[in-house]
Design a protein around this motif. Structure first.
Motif, PDB file in Angstrom:
ATOM      1  N   GLY A 102       0.845  -1.144   0.062  1.00 58.50           N
ATOM      2  CA  GLY A 102      -0.058   0.155  -0.109  1.00 58.50           C
ATOM      3  C   GLY A 102       0.845   1.202  -0.125  1.00 58.50           C
ATOM      4  O   GLY A 102       0.449   2.209  -0.784  1.00 58.50           O
ATOM      5  N   ILE A 103       1.809   1.216   0.939  1.00 65.31           N
ATOM      6  CA  ILE A 103       2.709   2.482   0.823  1.00 65.31           C
ATOM      7  C   ILE A 103       3.588   2.734  -0.375  1.00 65.31           C
ATOM      8  O   ILE A 103       3.620   3.878  -0.942  1.00 65.31           O
ATOM      9  CB  ILE A 103       3.729   2.507   1.975  1.00 65.31           C
ATOM     10  CG1 ILE A 103       2.805   2.343   3.540  1.00 65.31           C
ATOM     11  CG2 ILE A 103       4.788   3.381   2.059  1.00 65.31           C
ATOM     12  CD1 ILE A 103       3.734   2.039   4.731  1.00 65.31           C
ATOM     13  N   VAL A 104       4.010   1.601  -1.068  1.00 67.65           N
ATOM     14  CA  VAL A 104       4.987   1.708  -2.579  1.00 67.65           C
ATOM     15  C   VAL A 104       3.839   1.821  -3.287  1.00 67.65           C
ATOM     16  O   VAL A 104       4.166   2.870  -4.202  1.00 67.65           O
ATOM     17  CB  VAL A 104       5.415   0.323  -2.417  1.00 67.65           C
ATOM     18  CG1 VAL A 104       5.853   0.327  -3.814  1.00 67.65           C
ATOM     19  CG2 VAL A 104       6.522   0.003  -1.671  1.00 67.65           C
ATOM     20  N   LEU A 105       2.760   1.536  -3.648  1.00 74.35           N
ATOM     21  CA  LEU A 105       1.670   2.104  -4.725  1.00 74.35           C
ATOM     22  C   LEU A 105       1.201   3.623  -4.167  1.00 74.35           C
ATOM     23  O   LEU A 105       0.964   4.121  -5.270  1.00 74.35           O
ATOM     24  CB  LEU A 105       0.544   1.202  -4.661  1.00 74.35           C
ATOM     25  CG  LEU A 105       0.457  -0.106  -4.995  1.00 74.35           C
ATOM     26  CD1 LEU A 105      -0.806  -0.900  -4.948  1.00 74.35           C
ATOM     27  CD2 LEU A 105       0.911   0.044  -6.721  1.00 74.35           C
ATOM     28  N   PHE A 106       1.014   3.871  -3.100  1.00 76.55           N
ATOM     29  CA  PHE A 106       0.753   5.271  -2.759  1.00 76.55           C
ATOM     30  C   PHE A 106       1.731   6.144  -3.085  1.00 76.55           C
ATOM     31  O   PHE A 106       1.313   7.192  -3.923  1.00 76.55           O
ATOM     32  CB  PHE A 106       0.496   5.306  -1.222  1.00 76.55           C
ATOM     33  CG  PHE A 106      -0.094   6.553  -0.739  1.00 76.55           C
ATOM     34  CD1 PHE A 106      -1.390   7.104  -1.400  1.00 76.55           C
ATOM     35  CD2 PHE A 106       0.743   7.402   0.026  1.00 76.55           C
ATOM     36  CE1 PHE A 106      -1.717   8.269  -0.812  1.00 76.55           C
ATOM     37  CE2 PHE A 106      -0.032   8.475   0.666  1.00 76.55           C
ATOM     38  CZ  PHE A 106      -1.082   9.104   0.197  1.00 76.55           C
ATOM     39  N   LEU A 107       3.087   5.998  -3.166  1.00 74.73           N
ATOM     40  CA  LEU A 107       4.069   6.616  -3.456  1.00 74.73           C
ATOM     41  C   LEU A 107       4.196   6.807  -4.758  1.00 74.73           C
ATOM     42  O   LEU A 107       4.465   7.857  -5.509  1.00 74.73           O
ATOM     43  CB  LEU A 107       5.409   6.312  -2.784  1.00 74.73           C
ATOM     44  CG  LEU A 107       6.601   7.053  -2.972  1.00 74.73           C
ATOM     45  CD1 LEU A 107       6.575   8.478  -2.392  1.00 74.73           C
ATOM     46  CD2 LEU A 107       7.913   6.401  -2.724  1.00 74.73           C
ATOM     47  N   GLY A 126       1.878   6.123  -7.282  1.00 82.14           N
ATOM     48  CA  GLY A 126       0.895   6.842  -7.921  1.00 82.14           C
ATOM     49  C   GLY A 126       1.020   8.427  -7.842  1.00 82.14           C
ATOM     50  O   GLY A 126       0.768   9.098  -8.706  1.00 82.14           O
ATOM     51  N   ASN A 127       1.587   8.727  -6.737  1.00 80.57           N
ATOM     52  CA  ASN A 127       1.830  10.452  -6.384  1.00 80.57           C
ATOM     53  C   ASN A 127       3.117  10.754  -7.319  1.00 80.57           C
ATOM     54  O   ASN A 127       3.195  11.828  -7.765  1.00 80.57           O
ATOM     55  CB  ASN A 127       1.949  10.722  -5.143  1.00 80.57           C
ATOM     56  CG  ASN A 127       0.731  10.843  -4.290  1.00 80.57           C
ATOM     57  OD1 ASN A 127       0.063  11.674  -4.586  1.00 80.57           O
ATOM     58  ND2 ASN A 127       0.303   9.823  -3.576  1.00 80.57           N
ATOM     59  N   GLY A 128       3.961   9.806  -7.260  1.00 83.78           N
ATOM     60  CA  GLY A 128       5.206  10.173  -8.259  1.00 83.78           C
ATOM     61  C   GLY A 128       5.069  10.215  -9.787  1.00 83.78           C
ATOM     62  O   GLY A 128       5.540  11.267 -10.511  1.00 83.78           O
ATOM     63  N   THR A 136       2.971  18.992  -3.395  1.00 81.99           N
ATOM     64  CA  THR A 136       2.811  18.940  -1.978  1.00 81.99           C
ATOM     65  C   THR A 136       2.204  17.305  -1.633  1.00 81.99           C
ATOM     66  O   THR A 136       2.565  16.647  -0.759  1.00 81.99           O
ATOM     67  CB  THR A 136       1.552  19.883  -1.798  1.00 81.99           C
ATOM     68  OG1 THR A 136       1.929  21.151  -2.218  1.00 81.99           O
ATOM     69  CG2 THR A 136       1.008  19.934  -0.332  1.00 81.99           C
ATOM     70  N   LEU A 137       1.333  16.892  -2.512  1.00 83.73           N
ATOM     71  CA  LEU A 137       0.761  15.443  -2.334  1.00 83.73           C
ATOM     72  C   LEU A 137       1.706  14.485  -2.306  1.00 83.73           C
ATOM     73  O   LEU A 137       1.780  13.472  -1.528  1.00 83.73           O
ATOM     74  CB  LEU A 137      -0.413  15.505  -3.387  1.00 83.73           C
ATOM     75  CG  LEU A 137      -1.720  16.228  -3.032  1.00 83.73           C
ATOM     76  CD1 LEU A 137      -2.698  15.899  -4.100  1.00 83.73           C
ATOM     77  CD2 LEU A 137      -2.204  15.847  -1.650  1.00 83.73           C
ATOM     78  N   PHE A 138       2.765  14.793  -3.326  1.00 82.93           N
ATOM     79  CA  PHE A 138       3.874  13.903  -3.353  1.00 82.93           C
ATOM     80  C   PHE A 138       4.823  13.783  -2.167  1.00 82.93           C
ATOM     81  O   PHE A 138       5.125  12.717  -1.636  1.00 82.93           O
ATOM     82  CB  PHE A 138       4.866  14.152  -4.871  1.00 82.93           C
ATOM     83  CG  PHE A 138       6.099  13.203  -4.771  1.00 82.93           C
ATOM     84  CD1 PHE A 138       5.898  11.887  -5.325  1.00 82.93           C
ATOM     85  CD2 PHE A 138       7.266  13.780  -4.394  1.00 82.93           C
ATOM     86  CE1 PHE A 138       6.939  11.151  -5.035  1.00 82.93           C
ATOM     87  CE2 PHE A 138       8.193  12.941  -4.342  1.00 82.93           C
ATOM     88  CZ  PHE A 138       8.284  11.403  -4.773  1.00 82.93           C
TER      89      PHE A 138
END
Length: 164
Positions: free
Chosen positions: A65-70, A72-74, A88-90
């Protein structure tokens, strides 16, 4: 070119949504386990049983989850136009990633080592409780970061719709 950008945004939002859900869901499961055994007074079988669920949750929900979240924002940072809000969101997602991967996961693994069996846990009970407290505090910080991310994201959507 517009279709390619729409697909790119859709993939990014999918990664963010799945990653956010997995991260928040794993935090919710840890909260639920801590409500069942709010403050363990003794190194009993329940604590050992509870910790056996922590590793699979970390491996199959928290870390992906943490990896996908990062990620996706990246992905938003690879668009033609980068907005301050994307950065900011990244950055919020990067802080969630760093806290999760470099602080929470190692602390949880340390606590799990002590909870390998009841006899070993009884010998190292104070150290286990210390690691568990650190793990819970760091998880609470990630929960606040995820909620902050959600509020910023919702604010930006409302702002864009209302053209404030």
């Amino acid at each position: 070119m517009k279709t390619k950008n729409n697909i790119f945004v859709a993939v990014s939002l999918f990664f963010i949504t799945v990653g956010f859900a997995l991260s928040l869901g794993s935090i919710a499961s840890f909260i639920a386990m801590n409500i069942i055994a709010t403050k363990p007074l003794l190194p009993d079988d329940f604590v050992v049983w509870q910790r056996h669920f922590i590793t699979p949750i970390m491996n199959y929900a928290s870390i992906p989850g943490i990896v996908l979240f990062l990620c996706g924002n990246g992905l938003f940072l690879f668009q033609k136009t980068i907005r301050k809000t994307d950065v900011t969101l990244f950055l919020l997602s990067a802080v969630v990633f760093v806290n999760g991967m470099f602080f929470i996961v190692p602390t949880a693994h340390k606590a799990n080592v002590f909870a390998d069996n009841q006899i070993y846990l009884a010998q190292h009970w104070d150290t286990f409780l210390e690691q568990k407290t650190i793990e819970d505090s760091l998880g609470g910080a990630n929960l606040l970061l995820l909620l902050s991310y959600l509020f910023v994201f919702i604010y930006l959507i409302i702002k864009d719709k209302l053209k404030i």
